[in-house]
Design an enzyme around this catalytic site. Structure first.
Site, short mmCIF file in Angstrom:
data_model
loop_
_atom_site.label_atom_id
_atom_site.label_comp_id
_atom_site.label_asym_id
_atom_site.label_seq_id
_atom_site.Cartn_x
_atom_site.Cartn_y
_atom_site.Cartn_z
N HIS A 178 0.74 -1.34 -0.02
CA HIS A 178 0.02 0.08 0.05
C HIS A 178 0.72 1.41 -0.02
O HIS A 178 1.00 1.99 -0.83
CB HIS A 178 -0.97 0.08 1.10
CG HIS A 178 -1.97 1.28 1.01
ND1 HIS A 178 -1.81 2.28 1.28
CD2 HIS A 178 -3.35 0.92 0.72
CE1 HIS A 178 -2.82 2.84 0.83
NE2 HIS A 178 -3.81 2.17 0.61
N GLU A 209 0.97 4.14 -2.95
CA GLU A 209 0.92 5.52 -2.39
C GLU A 209 1.99 5.88 -1.75
O GLU A 209 2.01 6.98 -1.02
CB GLU A 209 -0.41 5.70 -1.28
CG GLU A 209 -1.78 5.64 -2.23
CD GLU A 209 -2.86 5.57 -1.21
OE1 GLU A 209 -3.01 5.95 -0.09
OE2 GLU A 209 -3.77 4.93 -1.62
N HIS A 241 -7.41 -2.25 -4.33
CA HIS A 241 -6.27 -2.10 -4.70
C HIS A 241 -5.46 -3.03 -5.72
O HIS A 241 -5.22 -2.88 -6.77
CB HIS A 241 -5.01 -1.53 -3.91
CG HIS A 241 -5.33 -0.21 -3.14
ND1 HIS A 241 -5.35 0.84 -3.88
CD2 HIS A 241 -5.40 0.02 -1.77
CE1 HIS A 241 -5.46 1.83 -2.97
NE2 HIS A 241 -5.41 1.32 -1.88
CO CO Z 1 -5.57 2.68 -0.01
#
Ligand code: CO
Length: 293
Positions: A178, A209, A241
């Protein structure tokens, strides 16, 4: 003389009652009642929920005598699920319920990958339930998945075991973590990349991210003359995701970006919590917190 002995008798009875805790209802400690709270980010993808079910089954096997509850830290997920008629507890609600039901000792297991923002919020709020009048006698928050070098090595080893058997040594594996641009723990992904590299130099970790991004990985694949890439999620569940940002058909998915750059892709739609060896690392953290009660 008679009066004095009566006074002494009453006094002795009082001392006896206090010493045997007969006034426990007023200030005495209630009997120990232990519970475990499993706190996941959550997912709105029904297929991805199997990974959380896997944790549930393994946790109940490991702690058969303990009350086990679930909470979900993502407000977005809770709101979406509530619209579908499934009301999920936040950690705060789940802890309040346990408090009302007279639990005295609670171990919270954060099912997050890194000790990032979500972990710290959970840690802070959960501990407030220890400070309230009538709150828990003891509350312990276990560590998330990647909390030591040993965790990283164990998790890397577990993940390597689940790379599809068809993958050849000259084909790459790219794991999608993530990541976060707002927390220093983002650096764990780079550390994890190093741990994988030491085990197999064609395995890389990227993030959606945080750092590194897929764009940071592309030159490395090119330098190694890689032709085929296996994409695997490096998140507890293969949710939104994994299905969209990693394996989706949209032009900005990792699969599309890699294909545009000339690579063929194989995608794996399983979260880290689908693998028992990874869940074991989480449960080891829970065990070490729980053992303090
Ligand atoms: Co997220």
């Amino acid at each position: 003389m008679k009066k004095r002995s009566l006074f002494e008798l009453v006094w002795l009875v009082c001392i006896f009652l206090v010493s045997t805790n007969c006034f426990a209802g007023h200030g005495g400690k209630p009997p120990m009642k232990k519970a475990i709270l499993l706190a996941a980010f959550g997912t709105t993808v029904p297929e991805a929920e199997k990974a959380l079910d896997n944790i549930d089954v393994m946790a109940r096997q490991e702690f058969p005598e303990v009350e086990i509850r679930w909470a979900y830290t993502s407000k977005i997920i809770r709101t979406k699920m509530a619209k579908q008629g499934r009301v999920l507890d936040s950690p705060e609600t789940a802890l309040a319920k346990l408090m009302d039901e007279g639990y005295t000792h609670v171990a919270v297991l954060p099912l997050h990958t890194i000790p990032g923002e979500e972990f710290h919020e959970l840690y802070q709020n959960a501990h407030l339930y220890e400070q309230m009048t009538g709150g828990f006698q003891q509350l312990l928050v276990a560590l998330p998945l990647l909390s030591s070098h040993q965790d990283m090595v164990s998790v890397a080893k577990a993940m390597m075991k689940h790379v599809p058997a068809d993958r050849k040594a000259d084909e790459a594996v790219l794991l999608m973590g993530h990541g976060t641009a707002h927390h220093p723990s983002d650096a764990i992904y780079l550390a994890m990349n190093q741990v994988f590299q030491e085990a197999d130099s064609n395995v890389f970790v990227g993030t959606v991210e945080g750092y590194p991004t897929v764009d940071d990985i592309l030159p490395k694949l090119r330098a190694k003359k890689i032709k085929q890439v296996y994409l695997m999620p490096f998140m507890a569940v293969a949710g939104d995701h994994a299905r969209n940002d990693m394996a989706g058909e949209e032009p900005d998915s990792w699969k599309s970006i890699l294909e545009k750059n000339g690579y063929t892709c194989q995608t794996v739609l399983k979260g880290t919590a689908d693998y028992p060896e990874v869940v074991k690392v989480w449960l080891d953290h829970l065990r070490s917190a729980y053992s303090h009660f």
